[in-house]
Write a protein that holds these residues in place. Structure first.
Motif, PDB file in Angstrom:
ATOM      1  N   GLU A 140      29.093  94.013  -1.058  1.00  0.00           N
ATOM      2  CA  GLU A 140      28.480  94.890  -1.849  1.00  0.00           C
ATOM      3  C   GLU A 140      28.978  95.056  -3.234  1.00  0.00           C
ATOM      4  O   GLU A 140      28.606  95.423  -3.892  1.00  0.00           O
ATOM      5  CB  GLU A 140      28.175  96.644  -1.170  1.00  0.00           C
ATOM      6  N   VAL A 141      30.356  94.343  -3.358  1.00  0.00           N
ATOM      7  CA  VAL A 141      31.064  94.223  -4.514  1.00  0.00           C
ATOM      8  C   VAL A 141      30.807  93.128  -5.107  1.00  0.00           C
ATOM      9  O   VAL A 141      31.245  91.915  -4.549  1.00  0.00           O
ATOM     10  CB  VAL A 141      32.560  94.650  -4.355  1.00  0.00           C
ATOM     11  N   VAL A 142      30.518  93.121  -6.281  1.00  0.00           N
ATOM     12  CA  VAL A 142      30.037  91.695  -7.158  1.00  0.00           C
ATOM     13  C   VAL A 142      31.426  91.756  -8.314  1.00  0.00           C
ATOM     14  O   VAL A 142      31.646  92.850  -8.992  1.00  0.00           O
ATOM     15  CB  VAL A 142      28.838  91.816  -7.913  1.00  0.00           C
ATOM     16  N   VAL A 143      31.673  90.400  -8.379  1.00  0.00           N
ATOM     17  CA  VAL A 143      32.984  90.346  -9.300  1.00  0.00           C
ATOM     18  C   VAL A 143      32.344  89.118 -10.134  1.00  0.00           C
ATOM     19  O   VAL A 143      31.530  88.018  -9.855  1.00  0.00           O
ATOM     20  CB  VAL A 143      34.127  89.935  -8.765  1.00  0.00           C
ATOM     21  N   GLU A 144      32.984  88.903 -11.340  1.00  0.00           N
ATOM     22  CA  GLU A 144      32.961  87.718 -12.330  1.00  0.00           C
ATOM     23  C   GLU A 144      33.895  86.698 -12.227  1.00  0.00           C
ATOM     24  O   GLU A 144      35.125  87.147 -12.240  1.00  0.00           O
ATOM     25  CB  GLU A 144      32.877  88.443 -13.766  1.00  0.00           C
ATOM     26  N   LEU A 145      33.574  85.754 -12.013  1.00  0.00           N
ATOM     27  CA  LEU A 145      34.566  84.620 -11.638  1.00  0.00           C
ATOM     28  C   LEU A 145      34.931  83.586 -12.926  1.00  0.00           C
ATOM     29  O   LEU A 145      33.791  83.602 -13.917  1.00  0.00           O
ATOM     30  CB  LEU A 145      34.113  83.630 -10.754  1.00  0.00           C
ATOM     31  N   LEU A 146      36.015  83.225 -13.074  1.00  0.00           N
ATOM     32  CA  LEU A 146      36.362  81.960 -14.099  1.00  0.00           C
ATOM     33  C   LEU A 146      36.470  80.598 -13.286  1.00  0.00           C
ATOM     34  O   LEU A 146      37.386  80.773 -12.498  1.00  0.00           O
ATOM     35  CB  LEU A 146      37.414  82.514 -14.941  1.00  0.00           C
ATOM     36  N   THR A 147      35.613  79.744 -13.677  1.00  0.00           N
ATOM     37  CA  THR A 147      35.725  78.425 -12.941  1.00  0.00           C
ATOM     38  C   THR A 147      35.894  77.567 -13.922  1.00  0.00           C
ATOM     39  O   THR A 147      35.276  77.392 -14.946  1.00  0.00           O
ATOM     40  CB  THR A 147      34.497  78.373 -11.982  1.00  0.00           C
ATOM     41  N   ASP A 148      36.150  76.157 -13.307  1.00  0.00           N
ATOM     42  CA  ASP A 148      36.167  74.889 -14.283  1.00  0.00           C
ATOM     43  C   ASP A 148      34.938  74.003 -13.677  1.00  0.00           C
ATOM     44  O   ASP A 148      34.805  73.044 -14.111  1.00  0.00           O
ATOM     45  CB  ASP A 148      37.222  74.150 -14.024  1.00  0.00           C
ATOM     46  N   HIS A 180      34.081  78.160 -16.937  1.00  0.00           N
ATOM     47  CA  HIS A 180      32.633  78.648 -16.945  1.00  0.00           C
ATOM     48  C   HIS A 180      32.907  80.230 -16.408  1.00  0.00           C
ATOM     49  O   HIS A 180      33.639  80.535 -15.530  1.00  0.00           O
ATOM     50  CB  HIS A 180      31.620  77.868 -16.098  1.00  0.00           C
ATOM     51  N   THR A 181      31.744  80.933 -16.594  1.00  0.00           N
ATOM     52  CA  THR A 181      31.739  82.526 -15.911  1.00  0.00           C
ATOM     53  C   THR A 181      30.589  82.278 -15.042  1.00  0.00           C
ATOM     54  O   THR A 181      29.326  81.820 -15.364  1.00  0.00           O
ATOM     55  CB  THR A 181      31.850  83.664 -17.072  1.00  0.00           C
ATOM     56  N   THR A 182      30.899  82.952 -13.807  1.00  0.00           N
ATOM     57  CA  THR A 182      29.677  83.237 -12.972  1.00  0.00           C
ATOM     58  C   THR A 182      29.933  84.418 -11.935  1.00  0.00           C
ATOM     59  O   THR A 182      30.864  84.945 -12.207  1.00  0.00           O
ATOM     60  CB  THR A 182      29.379  81.852 -12.013  1.00  0.00           C
TER      61      THR A 182
END
Length: 320
Positions: A280-288, A197-199
Protein backbone atom coordinates in the motif's frame (compact mmCIF):
# COMPACT_ATOMS: atom_id res chain seq x y z
CA UNK A 1 54.70 -13.48 -26.13
CA UNK A 2 52.54 -11.44 -23.74
CA UNK A 3 54.38 -9.75 -20.84
CA UNK A 4 51.90 -10.90 -18.16
CA UNK A 5 49.39 -13.66 -17.51
CA UNK A 6 45.63 -13.18 -17.36
CA UNK A 7 43.47 -12.38 -15.52
CA UNK A 8 44.64 -9.07 -14.01
CA UNK A 9 42.89 -6.40 -11.96
CA UNK A 10 41.02 -4.02 -14.25
CA UNK A 11 40.62 -0.25 -13.98
CA UNK A 12 37.24 0.79 -12.59
CA UNK A 13 35.21 3.96 -13.05
CA UNK A 14 33.93 5.72 -9.94
CA UNK A 15 30.23 6.72 -10.15
CA UNK A 16 29.54 10.47 -10.20
CA UNK A 17 26.25 12.37 -10.03
CA UNK A 18 27.15 15.13 -12.49
CA UNK A 19 28.18 14.79 -16.11
CA UNK A 20 32.00 14.39 -16.17
CA UNK A 21 32.91 17.20 -18.57
CA UNK A 22 36.20 19.05 -18.56
CA UNK A 23 39.53 19.48 -20.29
CA UNK A 24 41.99 16.64 -20.50
CA UNK A 25 39.43 13.82 -20.53
CA UNK A 26 38.18 11.52 -23.24
CA UNK A 27 34.47 10.61 -23.14
CA UNK A 28 33.31 7.10 -24.05
CA UNK A 29 29.94 5.32 -23.98
CA UNK A 30 29.00 3.44 -20.80
CA UNK A 31 27.78 0.17 -22.32
CA UNK A 32 25.14 -2.08 -20.75
CA UNK A 33 27.07 -5.33 -21.08
CA UNK A 34 29.66 -7.53 -19.39
CA UNK A 35 33.09 -6.10 -18.69
CA UNK A 36 35.73 -8.46 -20.04
CA UNK A 37 39.40 -8.90 -20.87
CA UNK A 38 40.07 -10.41 -24.29
CA UNK A 39 43.31 -12.13 -25.19
CA UNK A 40 43.63 -12.11 -28.97
CA UNK A 41 45.89 -14.28 -31.09
CA UNK A 42 46.33 -18.08 -31.37
CA UNK A 43 45.70 -18.73 -27.67
CA UNK A 44 42.63 -16.50 -27.47
CA UNK A 45 40.80 -16.33 -24.14
CA UNK A 46 37.96 -14.32 -22.57
CA UNK A 47 37.91 -13.37 -18.87
CA UNK A 48 35.37 -11.48 -16.78
CA UNK A 49 36.46 -8.49 -14.72
CA UNK A 50 36.46 -10.82 -11.68
CA UNK A 51 38.79 -13.29 -13.38
CA UNK A 52 36.24 -15.93 -14.41
CA UNK A 53 37.21 -17.74 -17.61
CA UNK A 54 34.37 -17.07 -20.08
CA UNK A 55 36.05 -18.62 -23.11
CA UNK A 56 33.60 -21.53 -23.37
CA UNK A 57 30.52 -19.32 -22.99
CA UNK A 58 31.94 -16.80 -25.48
CA UNK A 59 33.50 -19.32 -27.86
CA UNK A 60 32.44 -17.35 -30.94
CA UNK A 61 34.19 -14.22 -29.65
CA UNK A 62 37.31 -16.24 -28.85
CA UNK A 63 37.33 -17.77 -32.35
CA UNK A 64 37.16 -14.31 -33.90
CA UNK A 65 39.89 -13.03 -31.57
CA UNK A 66 42.21 -15.83 -32.72
CA UNK A 67 42.50 -14.15 -36.13
CA UNK A 68 44.01 -10.98 -34.62
CA UNK A 69 47.61 -10.31 -33.52
CA UNK A 70 48.43 -11.37 -29.98
CA UNK A 71 47.34 -8.68 -27.51
CA UNK A 72 45.23 -7.99 -24.41
CA UNK A 73 42.13 -5.82 -24.84
CA UNK A 74 39.85 -4.41 -22.14
CA UNK A 75 36.24 -3.88 -23.14
CA UNK A 76 32.61 -4.92 -22.99
CA UNK A 77 30.70 -7.95 -24.24
CA UNK A 78 27.30 -7.11 -25.78
CA UNK A 79 24.47 -9.37 -26.96
CA UNK A 80 22.91 -8.08 -30.20
CA UNK A 81 19.68 -9.53 -31.55
CA UNK A 82 19.15 -10.30 -35.22
CA UNK A 83 17.15 -7.07 -35.56
CA UNK A 84 19.93 -4.94 -34.06
CA UNK A 85 18.76 -4.55 -30.45
CA UNK A 86 21.17 -4.91 -27.53
CA UNK A 87 19.94 -7.08 -24.63
CA UNK A 88 21.67 -7.59 -21.30
CA UNK A 89 19.23 -10.38 -20.39
CA UNK A 90 20.19 -12.38 -23.49
CA UNK A 91 23.85 -11.94 -22.61
CA UNK A 92 23.13 -13.52 -19.22
CA UNK A 93 21.60 -16.54 -20.95
CA UNK A 94 25.05 -17.38 -22.34
CA UNK A 95 26.55 -17.94 -18.87
CA UNK A 96 28.06 -21.41 -18.72
CA UNK A 97 26.47 -22.50 -21.99
CA UNK A 98 28.10 -21.06 -25.08
CA UNK A 99 26.73 -20.13 -28.51
CA UNK A 100 23.59 -21.95 -29.67
CA UNK A 101 22.42 -22.12 -33.29
CA UNK A 102 19.15 -20.27 -33.85
CA UNK A 103 19.38 -18.33 -30.56
CA UNK A 104 18.43 -15.14 -32.39
CA UNK A 105 21.39 -13.09 -31.15
CA UNK A 106 25.16 -12.86 -31.35
CA UNK A 107 27.81 -11.55 -28.95
CA UNK A 108 30.31 -8.86 -29.91
CA UNK A 109 33.25 -7.32 -28.07
CA UNK A 110 33.60 -3.53 -27.91
CA UNK A 111 37.20 -2.66 -26.98
CA UNK A 112 38.09 0.48 -25.05
CA UNK A 113 41.69 -0.14 -23.98
CA UNK A 114 44.85 -1.99 -25.02
CA UNK A 115 46.91 -3.38 -22.13
CA UNK A 116 49.61 -5.34 -23.93
CA UNK A 117 50.87 -6.51 -27.30
CA UNK A 118 52.56 -9.81 -27.97
CA UNK A 119 54.69 -8.87 -30.95
CA UNK A 120 57.00 -6.70 -28.86
CA UNK A 121 56.05 -8.30 -25.54
CA UNK A 122 55.07 -4.80 -24.42
CA UNK A 123 53.13 -4.04 -21.25
CA UNK A 124 51.29 -0.84 -22.18
CA UNK A 125 49.60 -0.17 -18.86
CA UNK A 126 52.20 2.43 -17.88
CA UNK A 127 51.57 4.39 -21.12
CA UNK A 128 49.07 7.23 -21.31
CA UNK A 129 45.46 6.70 -22.36
CA UNK A 130 46.11 8.54 -25.64
CA UNK A 131 49.01 6.29 -26.59
CA UNK A 132 47.14 3.14 -25.63
CA UNK A 133 44.10 4.21 -27.64
CA UNK A 134 46.15 5.10 -30.71
CA UNK A 135 47.81 1.69 -30.66
CA UNK A 136 44.46 -0.03 -30.11
CA UNK A 137 42.97 1.67 -33.18
CA UNK A 138 45.93 0.49 -35.27
CA UNK A 139 45.58 -3.06 -33.93
CA UNK A 140 41.86 -3.18 -34.75
CA UNK A 141 42.06 -1.54 -38.16
CA UNK A 142 40.40 -3.98 -40.54
CA UNK A 143 39.40 -6.35 -37.70
CA UNK A 144 36.16 -8.36 -37.94
CA UNK A 145 33.03 -6.39 -37.01
CA UNK A 146 32.52 -8.60 -33.96
CA UNK A 147 35.57 -6.96 -32.33
CA UNK A 148 35.57 -3.19 -32.70
CA UNK A 149 36.83 -0.10 -30.85
CA UNK A 150 34.42 1.96 -28.78
CA UNK A 151 33.85 5.54 -29.93
CA UNK A 152 35.51 8.36 -28.01
CA UNK A 153 35.15 12.12 -28.09
CA UNK A 154 36.04 15.31 -26.28
CA UNK A 155 32.71 16.90 -27.17
CA UNK A 156 30.16 16.96 -24.33
CA UNK A 157 27.13 17.31 -26.59
CA UNK A 158 28.29 14.47 -28.80
CA UNK A 159 28.78 12.20 -25.79
CA UNK A 160 25.36 13.07 -24.37
CA UNK A 161 23.77 12.21 -27.71
CA UNK A 162 24.95 8.62 -27.28
CA UNK A 163 23.01 8.10 -24.06
CA UNK A 164 19.89 5.99 -24.51
CA UNK A 165 20.74 5.05 -28.09
CA UNK A 166 20.90 1.52 -29.52
CA UNK A 167 17.81 0.51 -27.60
CA UNK A 168 19.24 1.76 -24.31
CA UNK A 169 22.53 -0.13 -24.68
CA UNK A 170 24.44 3.08 -23.92
CA UNK A 171 23.37 3.92 -20.39
CA UNK A 172 25.81 6.73 -19.64
CA UNK A 173 29.26 8.19 -20.24
CA UNK A 174 32.72 7.24 -18.94
CA UNK A 175 35.40 9.93 -18.62
CA UNK A 176 39.10 9.01 -18.74
CA UNK A 177 42.04 11.37 -18.17
CA UNK A 178 44.06 11.32 -21.39
CA UNK A 179 47.46 11.60 -19.69
CA UNK A 180 47.01 8.85 -17.10
CA UNK A 181 48.33 5.26 -17.14
CA UNK A 182 46.09 2.21 -16.79
CA UNK A 183 45.93 1.42 -13.08
CA UNK A 184 43.87 -1.18 -11.19
CA UNK A 185 40.51 -0.43 -9.62
CA UNK A 186 39.86 3.29 -9.04
CA UNK A 187 43.47 4.46 -9.30
CA UNK A 188 43.20 5.33 -13.01
CA UNK A 189 40.92 8.30 -12.28
CA UNK A 190 38.06 7.06 -14.48
CA UNK A 191 34.55 8.26 -13.66
CA UNK A 192 31.13 7.15 -14.93
CA UNK A 193 27.82 8.98 -15.14
CA UNK A 194 24.44 7.39 -15.82
CA UNK A 195 21.30 9.20 -16.88
CA UNK A 196 18.65 8.66 -14.22
CA UNK A 197 14.94 8.09 -14.73
CA UNK A 198 12.17 8.46 -12.18
CA UNK A 199 9.38 5.94 -11.82
CA UNK A 200 7.01 4.73 -9.11
CA UNK A 201 6.68 1.35 -7.42
CA UNK A 202 4.96 -0.31 -4.48
CA UNK A 203 6.85 -1.71 -1.49
CA UNK A 204 5.85 -5.35 -0.98
CA UNK A 205 8.49 -6.35 1.54
CA UNK A 206 11.62 -5.46 3.53
CA UNK A 207 14.70 -7.64 3.22
CA UNK A 208 15.93 -9.55 6.23
CA UNK A 209 19.18 -8.07 7.54
CA UNK A 210 20.91 -8.26 10.91
CA UNK A 211 22.06 -4.67 10.49
CA UNK A 212 19.16 -2.23 9.90
CA UNK A 213 21.40 -0.08 7.70
CA UNK A 214 21.44 -2.94 5.18
CA UNK A 215 17.67 -3.29 4.95
CA UNK A 216 16.20 -2.73 1.48
CA UNK A 217 12.72 -2.68 -0.03
CA UNK A 218 11.25 -5.33 -2.32
CA UNK A 219 9.61 -3.38 -5.14
CA UNK A 220 6.69 -4.25 -7.40
CA UNK A 221 4.87 -2.65 -10.33
CA UNK A 222 1.60 -3.64 -12.02
CA UNK A 223 1.74 -5.75 -15.15
CA UNK A 224 -0.58 -5.36 -18.13
CA UNK A 225 -3.37 -7.06 -16.21
CA UNK A 226 -2.97 -4.85 -13.14
CA UNK A 227 -1.31 -7.51 -10.96
CA UNK A 228 1.71 -6.44 -8.91
CA UNK A 229 4.90 -8.17 -10.03
CA UNK A 230 8.32 -7.90 -8.33
CA UNK A 231 10.71 -5.77 -10.39
CA UNK A 232 13.68 -5.36 -8.09
CA UNK A 233 15.17 -4.73 -4.69
CA UNK A 234 16.18 -1.21 -3.73
CA UNK A 235 19.55 -0.07 -2.51
CA UNK A 236 19.74 -0.05 1.32
CA UNK A 237 17.29 2.44 2.80
CA UNK A 238 18.70 5.64 4.26
CA UNK A 239 18.13 6.08 8.00
CA UNK A 240 15.66 8.97 7.59
CA UNK A 241 13.65 7.00 5.02
CA UNK A 242 13.57 3.92 7.27
CA UNK A 243 12.16 6.03 10.10
CA UNK A 244 9.51 7.50 7.80
CA UNK A 245 8.43 4.15 6.36
CA UNK A 246 8.53 2.04 9.54
CA UNK A 247 5.10 3.07 10.93
CA UNK A 248 3.49 2.79 7.47
CA UNK A 249 4.56 -0.74 6.55
CA UNK A 250 2.25 -3.43 7.93
CA UNK A 251 3.75 -6.96 8.02
CA UNK A 252 1.83 -9.82 6.38
CA UNK A 253 2.05 -12.93 8.55
CA UNK A 254 5.00 -13.99 10.67
CA UNK A 255 6.96 -15.98 8.08
CA UNK A 256 9.69 -14.73 5.79
CA UNK A 257 9.32 -15.16 2.03
CA UNK A 258 11.89 -15.63 -0.74
CA UNK A 259 12.51 -14.28 -4.22
CA UNK A 260 15.15 -15.45 -6.75
CA UNK A 261 18.47 -13.60 -6.52
CA UNK A 262 18.00 -12.37 -10.09
CA UNK A 263 15.12 -10.12 -8.97
CA UNK A 264 17.66 -8.09 -7.04
CA UNK A 265 19.84 -7.71 -10.13
CA UNK A 266 22.32 -10.27 -8.87
CA UNK A 267 22.52 -13.23 -11.30
CA UNK A 268 23.69 -16.39 -9.59
CA UNK A 269 23.07 -14.98 -6.12
CA UNK A 270 21.16 -16.87 -3.42
CA UNK A 271 17.45 -16.17 -2.92
CA UNK A 272 16.42 -12.90 -1.32
CA UNK A 273 14.75 -13.39 2.06
CA UNK A 274 12.27 -10.73 3.08
CA UNK A 275 9.33 -9.87 5.35
CA UNK A 276 6.20 -9.36 3.22
CA UNK A 277 4.20 -6.20 3.90
CA UNK A 278 0.78 -5.00 2.79
CA UNK A 279 1.34 -3.47 -0.69
CA UNK A 280 0.00 0.00 0.00
CA UNK A 281 3.03 2.31 0.20
CA UNK A 282 4.14 3.88 -3.09
CA UNK A 283 7.65 5.26 -3.53
CA UNK A 284 9.48 7.15 -6.27
CA UNK A 285 12.56 5.41 -7.66
CA UNK A 286 15.70 6.65 -9.35
CA UNK A 287 16.76 4.09 -11.95
CA UNK A 288 19.14 3.95 -14.92
CA UNK A 289 16.50 2.22 -17.06
CA UNK A 290 13.28 3.80 -18.27
CA UNK A 291 11.49 0.47 -17.83
CA UNK A 292 12.44 -2.94 -16.43
CA UNK A 293 13.89 -5.38 -18.94
CA UNK A 294 12.51 -8.92 -18.85
CA UNK A 295 10.58 -8.10 -15.68
CA UNK A 296 13.28 -6.53 -13.53
CA UNK A 297 15.64 -3.60 -13.24
CA UNK A 298 19.24 -4.25 -14.27
CA UNK A 299 20.70 -2.33 -11.30
CA UNK A 300 19.18 -1.87 -7.87
CA UNK A 301 17.09 1.33 -7.83
CA UNK A 302 17.39 4.04 -5.20
CA UNK A 303 14.25 5.18 -3.42
CA UNK A 304 14.08 8.96 -3.72
CA UNK A 305 10.99 9.57 -1.57
CA UNK A 306 7.59 8.30 -0.50
CA UNK A 307 4.68 9.17 -2.79
CA UNK A 308 1.98 10.01 -0.26
CA UNK A 309 -0.15 11.34 -3.13
CA UNK A 310 -0.36 7.95 -4.86
CA UNK A 311 -1.95 4.58 -4.13
CA UNK A 312 -1.05 1.33 -5.92
CA UNK A 313 -4.24 1.36 -8.02
CA UNK A 314 -3.14 4.63 -9.63
CA UNK A 315 0.06 3.15 -11.08
CA UNK A 316 0.19 2.15 -14.71
CA UNK A 317 2.28 -0.79 -16.00
CA UNK A 318 5.99 -0.07 -15.62
CA UNK A 319 5.36 2.37 -12.78
CA UNK A 320 4.99 5.39 -15.07
Amino acid sequence: MLPFALPVDVALARPVATFPSGEGVSLEPKWDGWRALLRTGPDSRVFSRHGTDLTRAMADVARTAASLPEAVLDGELLAITDDGQVSFALLQSRAGKGPRPGAGFSVVFVAFDLLATGREGADLRARTYLERRDRMLILLEGAPAAISPTPATGDNDGALAWVGSLGGAIEGVVAKPVDRPYLPRYSAGWTKWRRRHTTDAVITGITAAANPSQQAAVLAQPDGGGRLRPVGVSLPLAAALRRELAPLLRPVGDRLAELPGTVGGLPGSPPITYQPVVPEVVVELLTDQERPEFGRYRHRPRIARRRADLTPDLLSPGGS
